[in-house]
Design an enzyme around this catalytic site. Structure first.
Site, PDB file in Angstrom:
ATOM      1  N   ILE A 128       0.685  -1.056  -0.108  1.00 48.30           N
ATOM      2  CA  ILE A 128      -0.192   0.160  -0.183  1.00 48.30           C
ATOM      3  C   ILE A 128       0.963   1.225  -0.077  1.00 48.30           C
ATOM      4  O   ILE A 128       1.607   1.424   0.890  1.00 48.30           O
ATOM      5  CB  ILE A 128      -0.864  -0.068   1.196  1.00 48.30           C
ATOM      6  CG1 ILE A 128      -1.832   1.121   1.127  1.00 48.30           C
ATOM      7  CG2 ILE A 128      -0.230  -0.160   2.513  1.00 48.30           C
ATOM      8  CD1 ILE A 128      -3.064   0.966   1.967  1.00 48.30           C
ATOM      9  N   TYR A 129       0.659   1.756  -1.039  1.00 51.02           N
ATOM     10  CA  TYR A 129       1.662   2.841  -1.203  1.00 51.02           C
ATOM     11  C   TYR A 129       0.861   4.115  -1.790  1.00 51.02           C
ATOM     12  O   TYR A 129       0.315   4.257  -2.652  1.00 51.02           O
ATOM     13  CB  TYR A 129       2.924   2.830  -2.295  1.00 51.02           C
ATOM     14  CG  TYR A 129       3.890   1.851  -1.783  1.00 51.02           C
ATOM     15  CD1 TYR A 129       4.876   2.244  -0.865  1.00 51.02           C
ATOM     16  CD2 TYR A 129       3.866   0.383  -2.133  1.00 51.02           C
ATOM     17  CE1 TYR A 129       5.651   1.273  -0.501  1.00 51.02           C
ATOM     18  CE2 TYR A 129       4.702  -0.413  -1.496  1.00 51.02           C
ATOM     19  CZ  TYR A 129       5.715  -0.048  -0.792  1.00 51.02           C
ATOM     20  OH  TYR A 129       6.526  -1.122  -0.342  1.00 51.02           O
ATOM     21  N   GLY A 158      -4.627   6.883   1.986  1.00 47.79           N
ATOM     22  CA  GLY A 158      -4.055   5.448   2.618  1.00 47.79           C
ATOM     23  C   GLY A 158      -5.415   4.905   3.307  1.00 47.79           C
ATOM     24  O   GLY A 158      -5.611   3.617   3.310  1.00 47.79           O
ATOM     25  N   LYS A 159      -6.049   5.786   3.963  1.00 48.25           N
ATOM     26  CA  LYS A 159      -7.203   5.079   4.806  1.00 48.25           C
ATOM     27  C   LYS A 159      -8.148   4.571   3.815  1.00 48.25           C
ATOM     28  O   LYS A 159      -8.806   3.625   3.871  1.00 48.25           O
ATOM     29  CB  LYS A 159      -8.124   6.233   5.626  1.00 48.25           C
ATOM     30  CG  LYS A 159      -8.804   5.896   6.522  1.00 48.25           C
ATOM     31  CD  LYS A 159      -9.620   6.810   7.285  1.00 48.25           C
ATOM     32  CE  LYS A 159     -11.015   6.517   8.170  1.00 48.25           C
ATOM     33  NZ  LYS A 159     -11.168   4.928   7.926  1.00 48.25           N
ATOM     34  N   ASN A 186       9.615   0.974  10.196  1.00 47.19           N
ATOM     35  CA  ASN A 186       8.694   1.811   9.522  1.00 47.19           C
ATOM     36  C   ASN A 186       7.593   2.414  10.505  1.00 47.19           C
ATOM     37  O   ASN A 186       6.553   1.894  10.263  1.00 47.19           O
ATOM     38  CB  ASN A 186       8.093   0.992   8.158  1.00 47.19           C
ATOM     39  CG  ASN A 186       7.211   2.081   7.326  1.00 47.19           C
ATOM     40  OD1 ASN A 186       7.275   3.326   7.519  1.00 47.19           O
ATOM     41  ND2 ASN A 186       6.905   1.559   6.194  1.00 47.19           N
ATOM     42  N   TYR A 238      -1.157   1.955  10.684  1.00 48.95           N
ATOM     43  CA  TYR A 238      -1.972   0.747  10.481  1.00 48.95           C
ATOM     44  C   TYR A 238      -2.763   0.553  12.097  1.00 48.95           C
ATOM     45  O   TYR A 238      -3.965   0.299  12.022  1.00 48.95           O
ATOM     46  CB  TYR A 238      -1.071  -0.470  10.313  1.00 48.95           C
ATOM     47  CG  TYR A 238      -0.609  -0.563   8.964  1.00 48.95           C
ATOM     48  CD1 TYR A 238      -1.434  -0.464   7.981  1.00 48.95           C
ATOM     49  CD2 TYR A 238       0.691  -0.813   8.752  1.00 48.95           C
ATOM     50  CE1 TYR A 238      -1.376  -0.628   6.706  1.00 48.95           C
ATOM     51  CE2 TYR A 238       1.231  -0.906   7.280  1.00 48.95           C
ATOM     52  CZ  TYR A 238       0.137  -0.841   6.284  1.00 48.95           C
ATOM     53  OH  TYR A 238       0.901  -0.853   4.890  1.00 48.95           O
ATOM     54  N   LYS A 289      -3.748   2.829  14.000  1.00 54.39           N
ATOM     55  CA  LYS A 289      -5.048   3.911  13.900  1.00 54.39           C
ATOM     56  C   LYS A 289      -6.065   3.268  12.899  1.00 54.39           C
ATOM     57  O   LYS A 289      -7.135   3.643  13.384  1.00 54.39           O
ATOM     58  CB  LYS A 289      -4.345   5.218  13.101  1.00 54.39           C
ATOM     59  CG  LYS A 289      -5.308   6.381  13.374  1.00 54.39           C
ATOM     60  CD  LYS A 289      -4.719   7.768  13.377  1.00 54.39           C
ATOM     61  CE  LYS A 289      -5.507   8.376  14.100  1.00 54.39           C
ATOM     62  NZ  LYS A 289      -5.144   9.863  14.314  1.00 54.39           N
TER      63      LYS A 289
HETATM   64  C1  COA Z   1       1.473   4.596   5.329  1.00 53.13           C
HETATM   65  C2  COA Z   1       0.649   5.355   4.012  1.00 53.13           C
HETATM   66  C3  COA Z   1       0.225   4.215   3.261  1.00 53.13           C
HETATM   67  C4  COA Z   1      -0.440   6.165   4.681  1.00 53.13           C
HETATM   68  O1  COA Z   1      -1.224   6.771   4.000  1.00 53.13           O
HETATM   69  P1  COA Z   1      -1.621   8.350   4.103  1.00 53.13           P
HETATM   70  O2  COA Z   1      -2.630   8.597   2.793  1.00 53.13           O
HETATM   71  O3  COA Z   1      -0.484   9.201   4.101  1.00 53.13           O
HETATM   72  O4  COA Z   1      -2.461   8.320   5.437  1.00 53.13           O
HETATM   73  P2  COA Z   1      -3.905   8.828   5.746  1.00 53.13           P
HETATM   74  O5  COA Z   1      -3.997  10.315   5.225  1.00 53.13           O
HETATM   75  O6  COA Z   1      -4.934   7.861   5.263  1.00 53.13           O
HETATM   76  O7  COA Z   1      -3.976   8.660   7.174  1.00 53.13           O
HETATM   77  C5  COA Z   1      -5.199   7.996   7.806  1.00 53.13           C
HETATM   78  C6  COA Z   1      -4.887   8.322   9.240  1.00 53.13           C
HETATM   79  O8  COA Z   1      -3.740   7.915   9.993  1.00 53.13           O
HETATM   80  C7  COA Z   1      -3.050   8.921  10.449  1.00 53.13           C
HETATM   81  N1  COA Z   1      -1.726   8.632  10.232  1.00 53.13           N
HETATM   82  C8  COA Z   1      -1.062   8.976   8.953  1.00 53.13           C
HETATM   83  N2  COA Z   1       0.323   8.826   9.106  1.00 53.13           N
HETATM   84  C9  COA Z   1       0.597   8.873  10.453  1.00 53.13           C
HETATM   85  C10 COA Z   1       1.629   8.929  11.144  1.00 53.13           C
HETATM   86  N3  COA Z   1       2.893   8.858  10.592  1.00 53.13           N
HETATM   87  N4  COA Z   1       1.723   8.715  12.399  1.00 53.13           N
HETATM   88  C11 COA Z   1       0.237   8.485  12.993  1.00 53.13           C
HETATM   89  N5  COA Z   1      -0.686   8.610  12.323  1.00 53.13           N
HETATM   90  C12 COA Z   1      -0.866   8.657  11.119  1.00 53.13           C
HETATM   91  C13 COA Z   1      -3.541  10.087   9.962  1.00 53.13           C
HETATM   92  O9  COA Z   1      -3.290  11.277  10.926  1.00 53.13           O
HETATM   93  C14 COA Z   1      -5.165   9.998   9.708  1.00 53.13           C
HETATM   94  O10 COA Z   1      -5.851   9.993  10.766  1.00 53.13           O
HETATM   95  P3  COA Z   1      -7.156  10.936  10.981  1.00 53.13           P
HETATM   96  O11 COA Z   1      -8.256  10.368  10.153  1.00 53.13           O
HETATM   97  O12 COA Z   1      -7.295  11.074  12.338  1.00 53.13           O
HETATM   98  O13 COA Z   1      -6.299  12.255  10.497  1.00 53.13           O
HETATM   99  C15 COA Z   1       1.657   6.315   3.364  1.00 53.13           C
HETATM  100  O14 COA Z   1       2.256   7.365   4.400  1.00 53.13           O
HETATM  101  C16 COA Z   1       2.829   5.831   2.465  1.00 53.13           C
HETATM  102  O15 COA Z   1       2.427   5.241   1.469  1.00 53.13           O
HETATM  103  N6  COA Z   1       3.977   5.606   3.106  1.00 53.13           N
HETATM  104  C17 COA Z   1       5.257   5.236   2.229  1.00 53.13           C
HETATM  105  C18 COA Z   1       4.928   3.544   2.059  1.00 53.13           C
HETATM  106  C19 COA Z   1       4.872   2.726   3.005  1.00 53.13           C
HETATM  107  O16 COA Z   1       5.393   2.766   4.094  1.00 53.13           O
HETATM  108  N7  COA Z   1       3.687   1.889   2.757  1.00 53.13           N
HETATM  109  C20 COA Z   1       3.520   0.826   3.815  1.00 53.13           C
HETATM  110  C21 COA Z   1       4.416  -0.510   3.710  1.00 53.13           C
HETATM  111  S1  COA Z   1       3.917  -1.786   4.548  1.00 53.13           S
END
Ligand code: COA
Length: 173
Positions: free
Chosen positions: A98-99, A110-111, A137, A144, A146
């Site tokens: 999931i990226y 991401g959510k 990570n 996750y 959350k």
């Molecule tokens: C991890 C990832 C998929 C999250 O996607 P995202 O679109 O940035 O996250 P979202 O905006 O959907 O966040 C959803 C919720 O999680 C929370 N959240 C996101 N990043 C967070 C962090 N670093 N710490 C704490 N909470 C976090 C957000 O605050 C949000 O909460 P809210 O609804 O209360 O506002 C994204 O950052 C990513 O692609 N990272 C790089 C690749 C990676 O690491 N993938 C996972 C490999 S297993």
């Protein structure tokens, strides 16, 4: 408000999938890893041949998240024999990747992708969603947690020559 949609991929999307897979992997993990290990992993894991085979697997599904028709991220799901680890059993749906592209992170894309996986899991009559995430990570682990996932185990992951550990995280439906 941006228009966000989730769209399944077809074989015709292989080149874009290859590009986005490499780009997001390097951006997410390049700064915490040795360049030679990254290069070896990317060269082996992200080839056109592998992308085509993965897109063709009947037990995997890929989805793009599109923001105003621009690709902002992607999701890869596996079930049954396509799961990368069998230790949690056949009742699981794996989020293998999931990226979200850096410029689109923090906008709940991401959510949306996690919610899509959960809905897909229900449609497949599976009992839980699981995934492997690198123990270093922290950002993804918190994301996750959350979203309702708990750490339930671990498994090894080889990045080039570097033996790493992934937590296994699970969300029961
Ligand atoms: C991890 C990832 C998929 C999250 O996607 P995202 O679109 O940035 O996250 P979202 O905006 O959907 O966040 C959803 C919720 O999680 C929370 N959240 C996101 N990043 C967070 C962090 N670093 N710490 C704490 N909470 C976090 C957000 O605050 C949000 O909460 P809210 O609804 O209360 O506002 C994204 O950052 C990513 O692609 N990272 C790089 C690749 C990676 O690491 N993938 C996972 C490999 S297993």
């Amino acid at each position: 408000m941006p228009n966000i949609t989730i769209q399944p991929l077809t074989i015709a999307d292989a080149d874009e999938l290859l590009f986005i897979s490499k780009t997001t992997f390097i951006t997410a993990f390049g700064h915490q890893n040795n360049a030679a290990d990254m290069e070896q992993y990317i060269t082996e894991a992200f080839t056109q041949q592998k992308m085509l085979a993965e897109l063709d697997n009947r037990c995997s599904a890929f989805f793009f998240a599109l923001v105003n028709n621009q690709t902002a991220g992607y999701l890869k799901l596996n079930w049954d024999d396509a799961q990368s680890d069998g230790q949690l059993g056949k009742q699981g749906l794996e989020i293998e990747r999931i990226y979200v592209l850096a410029e689109f992170q923090g906008q709940h894309i991401g959510k949306l992708l996690v919610d899509h996986a959960v809905n897909f899991c229900r449609q497949q009559n599976k009992a839980f969603v699981w995934l492997g995430v690198w123990t270093k990570n922290q950002k993804a682990i918190q994301f996750y947690q959350k979203n309702g996932f708990n750490i339930v185990g671990s498994h090894p992951f080889l990045l080039g020559q570097d033996p790493q550990t992934d937590y296994l995280m699970q969300k029961m439906l």
